[in-house]
Write a protein that holds these residues in place. Sequence first.
Motif, mmCIF file in Angstrom:
data_model
loop_
_atom_site.group_PDB
_atom_site.id
_atom_site.type_symbol
_atom_site.label_atom_id
_atom_site.label_comp_id
_atom_site.label_asym_id
_atom_site.label_seq_id
_atom_site.Cartn_x
_atom_site.Cartn_y
_atom_site.Cartn_z
ATOM 1 N N ASN A 136 0.810 -1.215 0.000
ATOM 2 C CA ASN A 136 0.000 0.000 0.000
ATOM 3 C C ASN A 136 0.846 1.268 0.000
ATOM 4 O OD1 ASN A 136 -2.590 -0.918 -0.366
ATOM 5 N ND2 ASN A 136 -2.921 -1.313 1.808
ATOM 6 N N GLY A 140 -0.020 3.951 -2.867
ATOM 7 C CA GLY A 140 -0.235 5.363 -2.581
ATOM 8 C C GLY A 140 0.331 6.281 -3.647
ATOM 9 N N CYS A 144 -4.122 5.302 -4.728
ATOM 10 C CA CYS A 144 -4.942 4.123 -4.417
ATOM 11 C C CYS A 144 -4.502 3.504 -3.101
ATOM 12 C CB CYS A 144 -4.814 3.056 -5.513
ATOM 13 S SG CYS A 144 -5.443 3.527 -7.135
ATOM 14 N N THR A 145 -5.396 2.742 -2.518
ATOM 15 C CA THR A 145 -5.056 1.817 -1.449
ATOM 16 C C THR A 145 -5.743 0.495 -1.783
ATOM 17 O OG1 THR A 145 -4.940 1.524 0.962
ATOM 18 C CG2 THR A 145 -7.016 2.371 0.069
ATOM 19 N N GLN A 250 -7.733 6.556 -3.132
ATOM 20 C CA GLN A 250 -7.240 6.984 -1.825
ATOM 21 C C GLN A 250 -8.072 8.113 -1.236
ATOM 22 O OE1 GLN A 250 -4.040 5.735 -0.066
ATOM 23 N NE2 GLN A 250 -5.603 6.455 1.369
#
Length: 362
Positions: A136, A140, A144-145, A250
Amino acid sequence: MKRRNFLKGAGLAAAAGTVAAPAIAQSAPEIRWRLTSSFPKSLDTIFGTAQTFAKYMAEATDNKFQIQVFAPGEIVGGLQAMDAVQNGSVECAHTPLYYYIGKEPALGMGTGLPFSLNARQLHSWWHFAGGKEIINEVMGKYNCTSLVCGNSGAQMGGFFRKEINTVDDLKGLKFRIGGLGGQVLAKLGVVPQQIAPGDVYPALERGTLDAAEFVGPYDDEKLGFLKVAKYYYAPGWWEGGAMLHLVVNQEKWNELPKNYQAIMSQATEAANNWMLAKYDAVNGQALRRMVGAGAELRTFSPAIMEASLKAANELYGELSAKNADFKKAYDSMVAYRNDVLPWWQLNEYAFDTFMIRTRGRA
């Protein structure tokens, strides 16, 4: 009820309404998201995992959090799912991270590298050995996660139009294969093709592909590969346990109330368990049906397995030398694997192999 007591109760209810209702409304807002899947609707287990996740979210929030699931092509193609999340076209996607190794090779570790971990080990690495934090951190960079949301278990090696007996038989083979497995096989002369699931059958039928792997018997049967290629190989050493993810924008994740984030984390875990258990239940039956329909089972020879392992280790050394994120993820996985395999050999492997040998005695 006496009027005085009724009014007292009514007053308490009114007071509760003025204090509690806004707090409840704030923590449980009405939310509508869109989810794009990388898998066609015909694959009811792997596409169904996204639907199952969405159902869990609705049930856990009294239908306040609704997620509409879309198949590839309805919003974006199956291989562009993470791109759509990254740019905000959709809030989330259900997809394997190894589809995006062109962005960052370390994402391949999110799904699972060739010759790395099985499904249970990969899940354990993710939660208890730093996998989630490492992947993650990379995600990032793309706004996104990700949350674990499915696993296929060990996959099959795919359908081939001709037998593969030696390493030389791999040379020039046009093979649909995803992730870093294709780069490993390229070192042995294979011409890897990353093609979305819905496009594989026609390519195999036309002969523009010589072989194709997807997941395992249940999905391969639905995709009809046996109609155009009869040799069915095992094991899929490039996916000893392929982990899927819910990829979330995110900013949208950060906007969620903490209780919704917690619910989503648990809903993805529940969907993960649903998918793995479903495949375990249906793959054996599908394999028997395909053998009955003419599939010829084969295993990759020890020479091919050893050559593939050697090529994989060479690739990982090359990627680690030039990519710090990949090296961090790979070193973490190797350390974890070295730690757990002695225990696995002593106990899990010993139990499984004994039960396989003696299965006819019951």
